[in-house]
Motif scaffolding. Structure first.
Motif, PDB file in Angstrom:
ATOM      1  N   LYS A 194       6.620  -0.548  17.093  1.00 58.34           N
ATOM      2  CA  LYS A 194       6.501  -1.387  15.547  1.00 58.34           C
ATOM      3  C   LYS A 194       6.854  -1.204  14.930  1.00 58.34           C
ATOM      4  N   VAL A 195       7.929  -1.602  13.868  1.00 55.96           N
ATOM      5  CA  VAL A 195       8.849  -1.589  12.474  1.00 55.96           C
ATOM      6  C   VAL A 195       8.063  -1.914  11.139  1.00 55.96           C
ATOM      7  N   TYR A 196       8.407  -1.266   9.956  1.00 56.18           N
ATOM      8  CA  TYR A 196       9.112  -1.767   9.265  1.00 56.18           C
ATOM      9  C   TYR A 196       9.822  -2.281   8.961  1.00 56.18           C
ATOM     10  N   VAL A 197      10.198  -3.292   7.452  1.00 59.02           N
ATOM     11  CA  VAL A 197      12.104  -3.113   6.985  1.00 59.02           C
ATOM     12  C   VAL A 197      11.580  -3.965   6.125  1.00 59.02           C
ATOM     13  N   TYR A 198      12.032  -3.361   4.575  1.00 58.93           N
ATOM     14  CA  TYR A 198      12.465  -3.530   3.337  1.00 58.93           C
ATOM     15  C   TYR A 198      13.760  -4.027   2.671  1.00 58.93           C
ATOM     16  N   GLY A 199      13.761  -5.331   2.051  1.00 62.21           N
ATOM     17  CA  GLY A 199      15.119  -5.231   1.818  1.00 62.21           C
ATOM     18  C   GLY A 199      15.212  -4.583   0.419  1.00 62.21           C
ATOM     19  N   LEU A 200      13.906  -4.940  -0.567  1.00 63.43           N
ATOM     20  CA  LEU A 200      13.921  -4.422  -1.263  1.00 63.43           C
ATOM     21  C   LEU A 200      13.043  -3.865  -1.713  1.00 63.43           C
ATOM     22  N   TYR A 201      11.901  -2.386  -2.204  1.00 61.94           N
ATOM     23  CA  TYR A 201      11.114  -2.053  -2.442  1.00 61.94           C
ATOM     24  C   TYR A 201      10.884  -1.637  -3.634  1.00 61.94           C
ATOM     25  N   TYR A 202       9.849  -2.186  -4.989  1.00 58.08           N
ATOM     26  CA  TYR A 202       9.915  -1.712  -6.113  1.00 58.08           C
ATOM     27  C   TYR A 202       8.687  -0.814  -6.177  1.00 58.08           C
ATOM     28  N   ALA A 203       8.529   0.263  -6.372  1.00 57.58           N
ATOM     29  CA  ALA A 203       7.010   0.847  -6.978  1.00 57.58           C
ATOM     30  C   ALA A 203       7.742   1.075  -8.730  1.00 57.58           C
ATOM     31  N   GLY A 204       7.098   1.023  -9.037  1.00 59.68           N
ATOM     32  CA  GLY A 204       8.792   0.908 -10.751  1.00 59.68           C
ATOM     33  C   GLY A 204       7.141   1.189 -12.143  1.00 59.68           C
ATOM     34  N   PRO A 205       7.851   1.475 -13.265  1.00 61.85           N
ATOM     35  CA  PRO A 205       6.276   1.953 -14.459  1.00 61.85           C
ATOM     36  C   PRO A 205       5.891   0.580 -14.799  1.00 61.85           C
ATOM     37  N   THR A 206       4.772   1.189 -15.584  1.00 63.94           N
ATOM     38  CA  THR A 206       3.757   0.441 -15.818  1.00 63.94           C
ATOM     39  C   THR A 206       4.281  -0.003 -16.800  1.00 63.94           C
ATOM     40  N   THR A 207       4.414   0.377 -17.484  1.00 68.91           N
ATOM     41  CA  THR A 207       5.257  -0.252 -18.994  1.00 68.91           C
ATOM     42  C   THR A 207       6.729  -0.263 -19.506  1.00 68.91           C
ATOM     43  N   GLY A 208       7.089  -0.889 -20.401  1.00 66.18           N
ATOM     44  CA  GLY A 208       8.237  -0.861 -21.041  1.00 66.18           C
ATOM     45  C   GLY A 208       9.194  -2.370 -20.741  1.00 66.18           C
ATOM     46  N   THR A 209      10.463  -2.465 -20.332  1.00 70.12           N
ATOM     47  CA  THR A 209      11.081  -3.348 -20.325  1.00 70.12           C
ATOM     48  C   THR A 209      11.808  -3.034 -18.833  1.00 70.12           C
ATOM     49  N   ASN A 210      11.430  -4.206 -17.470  1.00 68.07           N
ATOM     50  CA  ASN A 210      12.088  -3.920 -16.450  1.00 68.07           C
ATOM     51  C   ASN A 210      12.431  -5.405 -15.710  1.00 68.07           C
ATOM     52  N   VAL A 211      13.631  -5.339 -14.852  1.00 71.07           N
ATOM     53  CA  VAL A 211      14.313  -6.136 -14.865  1.00 71.07           C
ATOM     54  C   VAL A 211      14.662  -6.485 -13.575  1.00 71.07           C
ATOM     55  N   LEU A 212      13.808  -7.741 -12.693  1.00 65.97           N
ATOM     56  CA  LEU A 212      14.487  -7.579 -11.109  1.00 65.97           C
ATOM     57  C   LEU A 212      15.241  -8.994 -11.606  1.00 65.97           C
ATOM     58  N   ALA A 213      16.270  -9.511 -10.752  1.00 64.41           N
ATOM     59  CA  ALA A 213      17.622 -10.705 -11.425  1.00 64.41           C
ATOM     60  C   ALA A 213      18.130 -10.601 -10.774  1.00 64.41           C
ATOM     61  N   THR A 214      18.863 -11.961 -10.339  1.00 66.12           N
ATOM     62  CA  THR A 214      19.806 -12.494  -9.457  1.00 66.12           C
ATOM     63  C   THR A 214      20.008 -11.249  -8.252  1.00 66.12           C
ATOM     64  N   ASN A 215      19.132 -11.192  -7.578  1.00 61.55           N
ATOM     65  CA  ASN A 215      19.899 -10.294  -6.929  1.00 61.55           C
ATOM     66  C   ASN A 215      19.185 -11.099  -5.122  1.00 61.55           C
ATOM     67  N   PHE A 216      20.718 -10.541  -4.314  1.00 54.74           N
ATOM     68  CA  PHE A 216      20.228 -11.361  -3.011  1.00 54.74           C
ATOM     69  C   PHE A 216      20.255 -10.387  -1.970  1.00 54.74           C
ATOM     70  N   ILE A 217      18.901 -10.861  -0.980  1.00 55.77           N
ATOM     71  CA  ILE A 217      19.218 -10.362  -0.198  1.00 55.77           C
ATOM     72  C   ILE A 217      18.227 -11.531   0.863  1.00 55.77           C
ATOM     73  N   ASN A 218      18.941 -11.124   2.106  1.00 55.86           N
ATOM     74  CA  ASN A 218      19.553 -12.080   3.654  1.00 55.86           C
ATOM     75  C   ASN A 218      19.764 -11.233   4.890  1.00 55.86           C
ATOM     76  N   ARG A 219      19.249 -11.687   5.265  1.00 53.22           N
ATOM     77  CA  ARG A 219      19.574 -11.310   6.951  1.00 53.22           C
ATOM     78  C   ARG A 219      19.188  -9.684   7.304  1.00 53.22           C
ATOM     79  N   ILE A 220      18.175  -9.377   7.585  1.00 55.17           N
ATOM     80  CA  ILE A 220      17.632  -8.720   8.298  1.00 55.17           C
ATOM     81  C   ILE A 220      17.541  -8.886   9.482  1.00 55.17           C
TER      82      ILE A 220
END
Length: 376
Positions: A194-220
């Protein structure tokens, strides 16, 4: 090293814990690296129980701004260009394309991390392969490519930051994280456990301006993993962010009944989720795991509008366009939902909601959303 072939540089250890560093940054000064290539690197061990680690670039937990642009870590054409070849069945073996704990202002632009291999066969340790790891600092990651990353270990079935394969991992509480235009594709785990696989894992800040945009994740790919394995395209574990115009496409390369998440949200912080296209496809025979174009598990100020949530997967478990744990704090409208395969279900909120009318009644929202085929 070289941009083609394997083993132009080989480090062979006999004990465990040694490591190859392509670039090792320990100082606090400003560092700029542009247009460099690193490849044909092998880290080996004469004892197959032991590990030899690999870091394409390592930045220590010190101040100093870092700028990396248009660098290549691993060949774009040769498989296993950068590799840790020990079975490492008795210890952790780590492979990172880029690993930074730097606390300064950092730019990662137009870099490629490709054809990395962690050959470990361990099933009870904590081996991993990560294309790009961010552990501190104020970071802008734009137009990077992370592709053909392969690991054989299962890391004891660990998930989250300890999972055996992660394309891009951001784990920092510093505000001002910008992730745009990155491509993450062809991640693979070859373990039979058994495995877990992540394309993009985000554990980011709880304040401020943070952006996740126009990313492309495919084929695992999970060619040998059992159906209790789990794949995440984008996992929002903590922190606030504007998440928009991302494309995530999973499932067509997965013929086993694993659990799939296009987007998983476990963050209780404020989020805007706009204009994303999330697609789950493929077919499976085993009646086992469910799949989700989006699954919003947490309660918080979450604004979800103008997205396409399409689950076209067939067979096996249930295949949801959307799952909500709660509507508390939620704003949702103007989305296009689709789930038309065998066992396809429009949504889940306390129970399955199989029609748009039932979904709107359950949420008390979504007046302008549609049940509409996305034509892809």
């Amino acid at each position: 090293g070289a941009t083609t072939g394997t083993g132009s540089i080989t480090l062979t250890n006999s004990t465990s814990g040694g490591a190859f560093y392509g670039i090792n940054l320990q100082g606090t000064g400003v560092f700029t690296a542009n247009n460099n290539s690193l490849g044909s690197i092998t880290a080996a061990n004469t004892n197959t129980a032991n590990a030899t680690h690999v870091y394409g670039l390592y930045k220590a937990a010190v101040a100093g701004n870092l700028s990396l642009s248009n660098n290549q870590f691993g060949s774009t054409t040769t498989a296993s260009s950068i590799q840790a070849t020990s079975d490492a069945y008795n210890t952790n073996q780590l492979v990172y394309g880029i690993y930074t704990l730097g606390t300064g202002t950092n730019l990662f632009s137009g870099n490629t991390v490709a054809n990395l291999l962690n050959k470990t066969l361990e099933t009870t340790r904590a081996s991993k392969l990560v294309g790009l790891y961010i552990g501190a600092g104020n970071n802008t990651l734009q137009n990077n490519t992370l592709t053909n990353l392969v690991s054989g270990g299962s890391a004891s079935g660990a998930q989250g930051v300890d999972a055996p394969v992660i394309g891009l991992l951001l784990n920092t509480t510093t505000a001002g994280q910008i992730l745009t235009g990155n491509t993450i594709s062809r991640l693979q785990n070859t373990s039979t456990a058994k495995v877990y696989v992540y394309g993009l894992y985000y554990a980011g800040p709880t304040t401020g301006t943070n952006v996740l945009a126009t990313n492309f994740i495919n084929r695992i790919f999970l060619p040998l993993a059992p159906p209790e394995s789990v794949v995440y395209g984008l996992s929002l574990q903590q922190g606030t962010a504007a998440v928009y115009n991302n494309i995530i496409a999973l499932g067509d390369s997965l013929t086993k009944g694993v659990t799939l998440y296009g987007l998983q949200n476990a963050s209780t912080s404020a989020l805007t989720i706009y204009h994303n296209t999330l697609y789950i496809g493929g077919s499976v025979a085993a009646a086992f795991s469910n799949t989700y174009a989006i699954r919003n598990e947490a309660t918080g100020s979450h604004d979800v509008r103008n997205n396409v949530f399409a689950n076209l997967r067939s067979g096996g478990g249930k295949h949801y366009a959307i799952v909500l744990g709660s509507t508390s704090g939620l704003t949702i409208n103007y989305n296009a939902y689709w789930a038309d395969g065998v066992n396809g279900v429009l949504g889940y909120l306390s129970t399955d909601r199989t029609t748009l009318a039932a979904w709107k009644s359950a949420t008390g929202q979504d007046p302008n959303s549609l049940f509409l085929h996305p034509l892809f």
